[in-house]
Design an enzyme around this catalytic site. Structure first.
Site, mmCIF file in Angstrom:
data_model
loop_
_atom_site.group_PDB
_atom_site.id
_atom_site.type_symbol
_atom_site.label_atom_id
_atom_site.label_comp_id
_atom_site.label_asym_id
_atom_site.label_seq_id
_atom_site.Cartn_x
_atom_site.Cartn_y
_atom_site.Cartn_z
ATOM 1 N N GLY A 89 4.988 -14.456 15.397
ATOM 2 C CA GLY A 89 4.323 -13.160 15.316
ATOM 3 C C GLY A 89 3.321 -12.969 16.431
ATOM 4 C CB THR A 90 0.912 -15.282 18.033
ATOM 5 O OG1 THR A 90 0.250 -15.527 16.790
ATOM 6 C CG2 THR A 90 -0.109 -15.221 19.153
ATOM 7 C CG HIS A 102 4.114 -21.924 16.218
ATOM 8 N ND1 HIS A 102 4.402 -21.050 17.236
ATOM 9 C CD2 HIS A 102 2.967 -21.464 15.634
ATOM 10 C CE1 HIS A 102 3.472 -20.099 17.271
ATOM 11 N NE2 HIS A 102 2.591 -20.336 16.309
ATOM 12 C CD GLU A 126 2.801 -20.432 -4.454
ATOM 13 O OE1 GLU A 126 3.914 -20.014 -4.081
ATOM 14 O OE2 GLU A 126 1.887 -20.732 -3.676
ATOM 15 C CE LYS A 140 5.852 -19.059 13.862
ATOM 16 N NZ LYS A 140 5.285 -18.448 12.628
ATOM 17 N N GLY A 157 -0.122 -10.069 13.790
ATOM 18 C CA GLY A 157 0.616 -11.317 13.959
ATOM 19 C C GLY A 157 -0.293 -12.503 14.158
ATOM 20 N N GLY A 209 -0.637 -21.760 -2.838
ATOM 21 C CA GLY A 209 -0.249 -23.164 -2.815
ATOM 22 C C GLY A 209 0.210 -23.663 -1.458
ATOM 23 N N GLY A 210 0.405 -22.750 -0.500
ATOM 24 C CA GLY A 210 0.880 -23.139 0.827
ATOM 25 C C GLY A 210 -0.248 -23.577 1.739
ATOM 26 N NE ARG A 211 2.292 -26.021 6.501
ATOM 27 C CZ ARG A 211 3.187 -26.284 7.432
ATOM 28 N NH1 ARG A 211 3.055 -27.368 8.179
ATOM 29 N NH2 ARG A 211 4.206 -25.492 7.648
ATOM 30 C CG MET A 212 -2.381 -18.951 6.214
ATOM 31 S SD MET A 212 -3.322 -19.632 7.594
ATOM 32 C CE MET A 212 -4.730 -18.535 7.590
#
Length: 271
Positions: A167-168, A157, A36, A161, A125, A12-15
């Protein structure tokens, strides 16, 4: 060969919605489950509709054990607590677990490492080709330059966030530390504020910016005497991460148990 059956965690999230869209666009994979959190108001809704697609008949559920009975893999971009719960079930089921969750602690990573004797895990990440090429270049440049070049990593970001550094950014920091032949934890400088004193030679600095709707900007700065080298990547759409995760899942399908990274997936591990 039949299509790889995938579960999207945090559907259900953006990603999660981006992953659902990416699956619909990719040959050789099919959405078989949408996970979910328990108590979510989205439970029971159609994953396709939530992702802006026609209904696909896959309803959001909180029961990973049942969903995973007929799955080959799970794509997991959630939160640390959820990912660690998913790790145990994915390992028991023997399915591929692609982890893009950030903010994992050292104890979380130890749990993930412990299951890889019998589980296939791809963890990174960042799942994009561009960022992993940036990490490979960062390692090479760090190898080539001496301590008279200071390394700073700057990331920005969107305002929502919840973890920092990203993580990146940590992925890039690890690449720089590997190039230098040092341990990142003992050479990391984060969140400078106040009278900090002069910069320590050999430190790898991090700066985190938050605002607006920025998908993800990362720069690695090598600042030396009278010159600077800057390497950068700007993500314009989170679909690059979704398609990278699918590439990772398909690559890992049928591999021996172990902990892999996107560097392995992309053939950059020895770069």
């Amino acid at each position: 060969m039949s299509d790889m059956r995938l579960i999207v965690a945090g559907a259900g999230g953006r990603m999660g919605r981006a992953l659902t869209r990416a699956i619909s666009e990719t040959k050789g994979v099919v959405l078989t489950g949408a996970l979910e959190a328990p108590g979510s108001e989205l439970l029971g809704q159609d994953a396709g509709v939530l992702a802006g697609l026609p209904a696909n008949g896959v309803e959001l559920s909180a029961d990973l054990w049942t969903l995973s009975a007929n799955a080959d893999g799970i794509l997991d971009f959630t939160v640390p607590g959820a990912t660690i719960a998913n790790v145990a079930i994915a390992a028991q089921r023997g399915i591929v677990h692609v982890i893009g969750t950030t903010g994992l602690s050292s104890s979380d990573n130890a749990v993930i490492q412990s299951v890889t004797r019998q589980a296939i895990v791809v963890k990174s990440g960042n799942m994009s080709l561009g960022v992993n090429l940036l990490a490979a270049l960062t390692k090479r440049v760090a190898q080539s330059l001496g301590d008279n070049f200071d390394i700073e990593i700057v990331e920005m970001h969107h305002r929502a966030k919840i973890d920092a550094p990203s993580g990146t950014a940590l992925l890039l920091g690890e690449a720089a530390a590997l190039g230098r032949g040092v341990d990142l934890d003992s050479h990391s400088a984060r969140g400078r504020d106040g009278l900090t004193g002069a910069r320590k030679t050999g430190d790898i600095g991090f700066a985190s910016l938050r605002g607006g709707t920025v998908t993800g900007d990362h720069s690695v700065i090598f600042a030396g005497p009278y010159e600077r080298i800057e390497l950068a990547h700007k993500a314009e759409d989170r679909m690059i991460f979704a398609h990278g995760a699918l590439k990772a899942a398909q690559w890992a399908h049928g591999k021996k148990p172990g902990l892999y990274s996107m560097m392995d997936v992309l053939g950059l591990a020895e770069f």
